[in-house]
Design a protein around this motif. Sequence first.
Motif, PDB file in Angstrom:
ATOM      1  N   VAL A 264       1.434  40.287   7.697  1.00 31.38           N
ATOM      2  CA  VAL A 264       0.840  40.375   6.365  1.00 31.38           C
ATOM      3  C   VAL A 264       1.940  40.622   5.337  1.00 31.38           C
ATOM      4  O   VAL A 264       2.721  41.557   5.471  1.00 31.38           O
ATOM      5  CB  VAL A 264      -0.191  41.526   6.267  1.00 31.38           C
ATOM      6  CG1 VAL A 264      -0.887  41.492   4.909  1.00 31.38           C
ATOM      7  CG2 VAL A 264      -1.206  41.450   7.394  1.00 31.38           C
ATOM      8  N   ASP A 265       1.988  39.756   4.319  1.00 29.47           N
ATOM      9  CA  ASP A 265       2.876  39.970   3.178  1.00 29.47           C
ATOM     10  C   ASP A 265       2.038  40.460   2.008  1.00 29.47           C
ATOM     11  O   ASP A 265       0.992  39.878   1.700  1.00 29.47           O
ATOM     12  CB  ASP A 265       3.585  38.673   2.778  1.00 29.47           C
ATOM     13  CG  ASP A 265       4.597  38.228   3.830  1.00 29.47           C
ATOM     14  OD1 ASP A 265       5.233  39.107   4.432  1.00 29.47           O
ATOM     15  OD2 ASP A 265       4.728  37.013   4.041  1.00 29.47           O
ATOM     16  N   GLY A 266       2.488  41.527   1.358  1.00 30.47           N
ATOM     17  CA  GLY A 266       1.749  41.993   0.193  1.00 30.47           C
ATOM     18  C   GLY A 266       1.371  43.457   0.291  1.00 30.47           C
ATOM     19  O   GLY A 266       1.735  44.160   1.233  1.00 30.47           O
ATOM     20  N   ASP A 267       0.603  43.889  -0.703  1.00 27.66           N
ATOM     21  CA  ASP A 267       0.234  45.291  -0.799  1.00 27.66           C
ATOM     22  C   ASP A 267      -1.006  45.597   0.026  1.00 27.66           C
ATOM     23  O   ASP A 267      -1.471  44.779   0.815  1.00 27.66           O
ATOM     24  CB  ASP A 267       0.026  45.675  -2.263  1.00 27.66           C
ATOM     25  CG  ASP A 267      -1.073  44.843  -2.942  1.00 27.66           C
ATOM     26  OD1 ASP A 267      -1.856  44.184  -2.228  1.00 27.66           O
ATOM     27  OD2 ASP A 267      -1.144  44.865  -4.189  1.00 27.66           O
ATOM     28  N   TRP A 268      -1.578  46.808  -0.191  1.00 27.20           N
ATOM     29  CA  TRP A 268      -2.719  47.263   0.591  1.00 27.20           C
ATOM     30  C   TRP A 268      -3.935  46.349   0.427  1.00 27.20           C
ATOM     31  O   TRP A 268      -4.717  46.179   1.361  1.00 27.20           O
ATOM     32  CB  TRP A 268      -3.065  48.693   0.201  1.00 27.20           C
ATOM     33  CG  TRP A 268      -4.216  49.253   0.979  1.00 27.20           C
ATOM     34  CD1 TRP A 268      -5.446  49.592   0.508  1.00 27.20           C
ATOM     35  CD2 TRP A 268      -4.260  49.506   2.390  1.00 27.20           C
ATOM     36  NE1 TRP A 268      -6.251  50.045   1.534  1.00 27.20           N
ATOM     37  CE2 TRP A 268      -5.545  50.007   2.693  1.00 27.20           C
ATOM     38  CE3 TRP A 268      -3.323  49.356   3.420  1.00 27.20           C
ATOM     39  CZ2 TRP A 268      -5.925  50.364   3.984  1.00 27.20           C
ATOM     40  CZ3 TRP A 268      -3.709  49.718   4.708  1.00 27.20           C
ATOM     41  CH2 TRP A 268      -4.988  50.211   4.984  1.00 27.20           C
ATOM     42  N   THR A 269      -4.084  45.719  -0.746  1.00 29.01           N
ATOM     43  CA  THR A 269      -5.212  44.800  -0.955  1.00 29.01           C
ATOM     44  C   THR A 269      -5.138  43.631   0.007  1.00 29.01           C
ATOM     45  O   THR A 269      -6.147  43.227   0.601  1.00 29.01           O
ATOM     46  CB  THR A 269      -5.222  44.282  -2.407  1.00 29.01           C
ATOM     47  OG1 THR A 269      -5.319  45.389  -3.306  1.00 29.01           O
ATOM     48  CG2 THR A 269      -6.403  43.338  -2.639  1.00 29.01           C
ATOM     49  N   GLN A 270      -3.922  43.086   0.191  1.00 31.12           N
ATOM     50  CA  GLN A 270      -3.750  41.971   1.126  1.00 31.12           C
ATOM     51  C   GLN A 270      -3.980  42.436   2.572  1.00 31.12           C
ATOM     52  O   GLN A 270      -4.530  41.689   3.386  1.00 31.12           O
ATOM     53  CB  GLN A 270      -2.340  41.372   0.988  1.00 31.12           C
ATOM     54  CG  GLN A 270      -2.177  40.381  -0.154  1.00 31.12           C
ATOM     55  CD  GLN A 270      -2.193  41.059  -1.504  1.00 31.12           C
ATOM     56  OE1 GLN A 270      -1.617  42.141  -1.666  1.00 31.12           O
ATOM     57  NE2 GLN A 270      -2.857  40.458  -2.477  1.00 31.12           N
ATOM     58  N   VAL A 271      -3.551  43.652   2.879  1.00 28.30           N
ATOM     59  CA  VAL A 271      -3.763  44.186   4.227  1.00 28.30           C
ATOM     60  C   VAL A 271      -5.262  44.302   4.515  1.00 28.30           C
ATOM     61  O   VAL A 271      -5.744  43.883   5.570  1.00 28.30           O
ATOM     62  CB  VAL A 271      -3.074  45.560   4.392  1.00 28.30           C
ATOM     63  CG1 VAL A 271      -3.486  46.208   5.716  1.00 28.30           C
ATOM     64  CG2 VAL A 271      -1.561  45.399   4.336  1.00 28.30           C
TER      65      VAL A 271
END
Length: 280
Positions: free
Chosen positions: A232-239
């Motif tokens: 996963v690339d990105g912040d907690w929203t992407q997670v």
Amino acid sequence: MDMMKGMNKALDYIEVNLDSHIDLKEVAKRAYCSEYHFKRLFSFLSGITLSEYIRRRRLAIAALELRNRQVKVIDIAIKYGYRSPDAFSRAFQNFHGVNPTLARNPEQNLKASPKLSFQLTIQGGTQMKYRIVEKGPFKVVGVKYVVEMVNEILSPTYEDMIAGISDYKMKELESLSNKEPHGLVHVSVNYTEDMEGKATFDQYIGAVTTIEDTNGYSTLDIPPLLWAIFEVDGDWTQVEDHWQRIYSEWLPSFSYELAEGPEILASKDHKSEIWISIKK
């Protein structure tokens, strides 16, 4: 696709047995998976535990039957699994906001809890990078919390758990990481739920390490398992979005089910990996 059909067959079984004993092993059998897998998948897709869903459905139908004044409250209580009118009244009051006697009034507002059904919806456009890896045993050291979850509300919350670990301890834990998955790891394990709708699990925040001196931190030994590992690339929203897609898209589309083991989120250098223990 077959998994979603199985999930809905299981829901049909639950529906016709709301006024009798519901065998959770039979529920899982109709969904073509283990009881553990069904409970975890159901909870993730619906937002509530399986036991809470059953409780809500029973109380919603009980409210309809109370409209018939010829039926005694105690008979309805026993029919839907309550050992006494008092226990039924407390549960009914908590759910509907009024006691069973007031619910007999045809003008009284009551809560509905419709039967669920599941559909496989592919969001499309965003690829999921994953690999299947068989790994030997490894060790997680860190801070351990025993977490209660009611209707997806955690106690303590993740914010409280993180706030309870000082910056010094966080850096110390990260420095212990010397084995995959690398970086700071969040490990959820030993998930259980009861018929009152409360789930519990152990949450570790720490690192995977081979270092023997754990400096007083809690230790979790993870056995050999098969893992699905998602990048996963990105912040907690992407997670969070990725985690939802694993359960709602990836698992129903592949011939794997959840193993009764840990779920891991590992983060390092603004990149994350989600580790899900699986079996054929």
